[in-house]
Motif scaffolding. Structure first.
Motif, PDB file in Angstrom:
ATOM      1  N   LEU A 177      87.533  81.885  67.971  1.00 34.73           N
ATOM      2  CA  LEU A 177      87.169  81.009  69.090  1.00 34.73           C
ATOM      3  C   LEU A 177      88.355  80.151  69.527  1.00 34.73           C
ATOM      4  N   ALA A 178      89.102  79.641  68.563  1.00 35.37           N
ATOM      5  CA  ALA A 178      90.259  78.810  68.900  1.00 35.37           C
ATOM      6  C   ALA A 178      91.308  79.610  69.660  1.00 35.37           C
ATOM      7  N   ALA A 179      91.530  80.860  69.236  1.00 34.77           N
ATOM      8  CA  ALA A 179      92.496  81.708  69.937  1.00 34.77           C
ATOM      9  C   ALA A 179      92.049  81.969  71.368  1.00 34.77           C
ATOM     10  N   HIS A 219      72.884  81.041  70.526  1.00 34.23           N
ATOM     11  CA  HIS A 219      73.737  81.201  71.701  1.00 34.23           C
ATOM     12  C   HIS A 219      74.495  82.534  71.595  1.00 34.23           C
ATOM     13  N   LEU A 220      74.083  83.514  72.385  1.00 32.38           N
ATOM     14  CA  LEU A 220      74.845  84.758  72.435  1.00 32.38           C
ATOM     15  C   LEU A 220      76.158  84.532  73.169  1.00 32.38           C
ATOM     16  N   ARG A 221      76.113  83.740  74.244  1.00 31.56           N
ATOM     17  CA  ARG A 221      77.352  83.315  74.888  1.00 31.56           C
ATOM     18  C   ARG A 221      77.769  81.996  74.271  1.00 31.56           C
ATOM     19  N   VAL A 222      78.977  81.973  73.776  1.00 33.40           N
ATOM     20  CA  VAL A 222      79.473  80.794  73.059  1.00 33.40           C
ATOM     21  C   VAL A 222      79.603  79.628  74.031  1.00 33.40           C
ATOM     22  N   PRO A 223      79.008  78.479  73.717  1.00 26.22           N
ATOM     23  CA  PRO A 223      79.134  77.312  74.600  1.00 26.22           C
ATOM     24  C   PRO A 223      80.583  76.834  74.708  1.00 26.22           C
ATOM     25  N   ALA A 224      80.906  76.282  75.859  1.00 25.65           N
ATOM     26  CA  ALA A 224      82.259  75.758  76.078  1.00 25.65           C
ATOM     27  C   ALA A 224      82.609  74.696  75.043  1.00 25.65           C
ATOM     28  N   SER A 225      81.618  73.920  74.634  1.00 27.57           N
ATOM     29  CA  SER A 225      81.871  72.854  73.657  1.00 27.57           C
ATOM     30  C   SER A 225      82.315  73.424  72.315  1.00 27.57           C
ATOM     31  N   ALA A 226      81.771  74.587  71.940  1.00 22.15           N
ATOM     32  CA  ALA A 226      82.160  75.211  70.673  1.00 22.15           C
ATOM     33  C   ALA A 226      83.588  75.737  70.737  1.00 22.15           C
ATOM     34  N   LEU A 227      83.976  76.266  71.893  1.00 19.73           N
ATOM     35  CA  LEU A 227      85.364  76.729  72.059  1.00 19.73           C
ATOM     36  C   LEU A 227      86.330  75.553  71.965  1.00 19.73           C
ATOM     37  N   ALA A 228      85.993  74.465  72.637  1.00 18.24           N
ATOM     38  CA  ALA A 228      86.863  73.287  72.616  1.00 18.24           C
ATOM     39  C   ALA A 228      86.960  72.708  71.215  1.00 18.24           C
ATOM     40  N   ALA A 229      85.839  72.660  70.509  1.00 16.28           N
ATOM     41  CA  ALA A 229      85.835  72.113  69.152  1.00 16.28           C
ATOM     42  C   ALA A 229      86.671  72.972  68.207  1.00 16.28           C
ATOM     43  N   ALA A 230      86.586  74.284  68.369  1.00 15.51           N
ATOM     44  CA  ALA A 230      87.368  75.181  67.511  1.00 15.51           C
ATOM     45  C   ALA A 230      88.859  74.971  67.729  1.00 15.51           C
ATOM     46  N   LEU A 231      89.258  74.801  68.978  1.00 19.37           N
ATOM     47  CA  LEU A 231      90.670  74.578  69.257  1.00 19.37           C
ATOM     48  C   LEU A 231      91.129  73.233  68.725  1.00 19.37           C
ATOM     49  N   GLU A 232      90.291  72.240  68.857  1.00 19.54           N
ATOM     50  CA  GLU A 232      90.631  70.901  68.365  1.00 19.54           C
ATOM     51  C   GLU A 232      90.823  70.909  66.854  1.00 19.54           C
ATOM     52  N   ALA A 233      90.026  71.736  66.156  1.00 17.28           N
ATOM     53  CA  ALA A 233      90.078  71.762  64.694  1.00 17.28           C
ATOM     54  C   ALA A 233      91.126  72.739  64.152  1.00 17.28           C
ATOM     55  N   LEU A 234      91.793  73.453  65.021  1.00 16.71           N
ATOM     56  CA  LEU A 234      92.738  74.482  64.580  1.00 16.71           C
ATOM     57  C   LEU A 234      93.916  73.857  63.841  1.00 16.71           C
TER      58      LEU A 234
END
Length: 447
Positions: free
Chosen positions: A175-177, A64-79
């Motif tokens: 990603l979380a930021a 995925h060159l464009r980061v999936p929305a799910s990966a962004l959400a997961a990164a924030l959840e794990a922050l």
């Protein structure tokens, strides 16, 4: 470990002074030859080049060159909650600091019926680069994104290098930021290729995760302005695409200059020199002082700190390189001339009457005044921006801010009487420039 340059008793011209001060042995012109085929490949083959270049330079081929929305959400959840609180504090302070930069529209009435207005308009779309090499920079997400958001930019895209240990996605804290700031368009693309993608746009030529419908779709639309720090290749790529797009500056390896006199605390000075040196072996740490006693004490403290710091090898390389030195000067006045010639990205003033001395500085990306304003404060939570001009670019350019993402538009509105009043002078100027149709265009209104 760190060399000395003795400028005491020497009267140098401005050109001689610029040659005498320490500089990194980096050549953006030479790097341009390296990045030009990279930019051409991205322009011509889009996602194919981006994946090939990621495999070559980052050691991973992103699905995925464009980061999936799910990966962004997961990164924030794990922050980590403490880190999230720190990012939120930094965001709030940077936002408040940048809101004060917003330019105001003006209206000037030059005569009855003769009005010139100046409007400030945000650019439509920006590409924000966040490095991800030796160090990872969620703080750079804050600095780039908040400035663009405050300016009113509608389209924000962030690019950061793919990481082998994160399945080819950018660093999780980056990603979380992005997610914390509401950025949904994020790319796992680094280096010069990210600059090329932003400048020219890119099409997806591959089936992503087996989905054939992605072939031929637009991966990334071109942007109007590219901002963000990076290495010499990122700087060279930004220079190469300038004109096709706007850029903030050719931000290269970081640098600190400290102007200090005998009143400075050697422990503070040494700590701040090391803090910049840990960024990169090419980072520059420069002390300018009129006190040999301070210079000796700083060298002693450096030996202690470098031995104890986490990135000892990196710091040693930076402090021992040609870009770092202790520069001895006659007095603070002489030191001011030296730091103005250097035009540091970060300039600390640790002298008696530091605030008054700081007011006299003409060339610096950011100035940190007094013993309790270390550069690291500006890197994170001061409320200023840490994306700053390097390599002497502070002689003519500024750090990242709201103005980096706005442009002025002049609006001219004259009535018939107001035009009639100045048609004579207008015709005279047009005729002397041998452009008679210019004058005739004004006269035609009164025939």
């Amino acid at each position: 470990m760190i060399s000395r340059i003795d400028l005491r008793g020497r009267t140098l011209t401005a050109a001689e002074l610029r040659r005498a001060i320490p500089r990194a042995d980096l050549d953006v012109e030479a790097a341009t030859g390296v990045v030009e085929p990279i930019l051409a490949a991205v322009r011509d083959t889009g996602s194919v080049a981006l994946r090939d270049l990621a495999e070559r330079f980052d050691g991973v081929r992103p699905v995925h060159l464009r980061v999936p929305a799910s990966a962004l959400a997961a990164a924030l959840e794990a922050l980590d909650p403490e880190l999230r609180a720190a990012l939120e504090l930094a965001t709030a302070r940077v936002r408040r600091g940048h809101e004060a930069q917003l330019p105001q529209p003006t209206t000037t009435q030059l005569a009855p019926g003769a009005v010139v207005r100046q409007r400030w308009v945000p650019v439509r779309r920006v590409g924000l680069y966040v490095p991800g090499g030796l160090a990872l920079y969620p703080s750079s997400v804050v600095m780039n994104v908040v400035a663009a958001q405050v300016a009113g930019v509608e389209g924000l895209a962030v690019a950061s290098p793919p990481q082998k240990d994160n399945d080819g996605l950018p660093d999780p804290t980056v990603l979380a930021a992005c997610a914390l700031l509401g950025v949904t368009e994020v790319y796992a693309v680094g280096g010069a290729q990210a600059i090329g993608m932003f400048a020219y746009g890119a099409v997806e030529h591959d089936a992503v995760a087996g989905d054939e419908s992605t072939v031929g779709t637009v991966l990334c639309e071109p942007v109007d302005v590219i901002t963000g720090p990076g290495n010499v290749y990122v700087a060279a790529a930004k220079r190469a695409v300038r004109g096709a797009v706007g850029i903030d500056a050719e931000a290269g390896p970081t640098e600190i200059a400290i102007l200090a006199d005998a009143s400075a605390d050697a422990a503070h000075v040494a700590a701040d020199l090391v803090s910049q040196a840990e960024h990169d072996p090419n980072a520059a740490s420069v002390l300018v002082t009129n006190s040999t006693r301070l210079a000796d004490a700083v060298e002693e403290r450096l030996d202690q700190r470098v031995a104890a710091t986490k990135h000892t090898a990196r710091v040693c390389a930076a402090l021992g390189g040609p870009q770092s030195a202790i520069v001895l000067v006659d007095d603070v006045e002489h030191g001011l001339a030296v730091v103005d010639a250097y035009a540091a990205e970060h300039l600390e003033i640790q002298t008696a009457d530091a605030a008054a001395v700081a007011e006299r500085v003409r060339s610096a990306g950011a100035i940190f005044v007094g013993a309790y304003s270390p550069v690291s404060l500006g890197d994170y939570v001061a409320g200023s921006n840490h994306v700053l001009p390097t390599g002497g670019c502070a002689h003519y350019s500024s750090g990242l801010g709201v103005m980096s993402f706005t442009k002025s538009v002049q609006v001219i509105e004259y009535t018939r009487d107001a035009l009639a009043e100045v048609t004579g002078p207008l015709v005279a100027l047009a005729n002397v420039e041998d452009l008679p149709a210019h004058g005739e265009a004004a006269q035609a209104r009164f025939l």
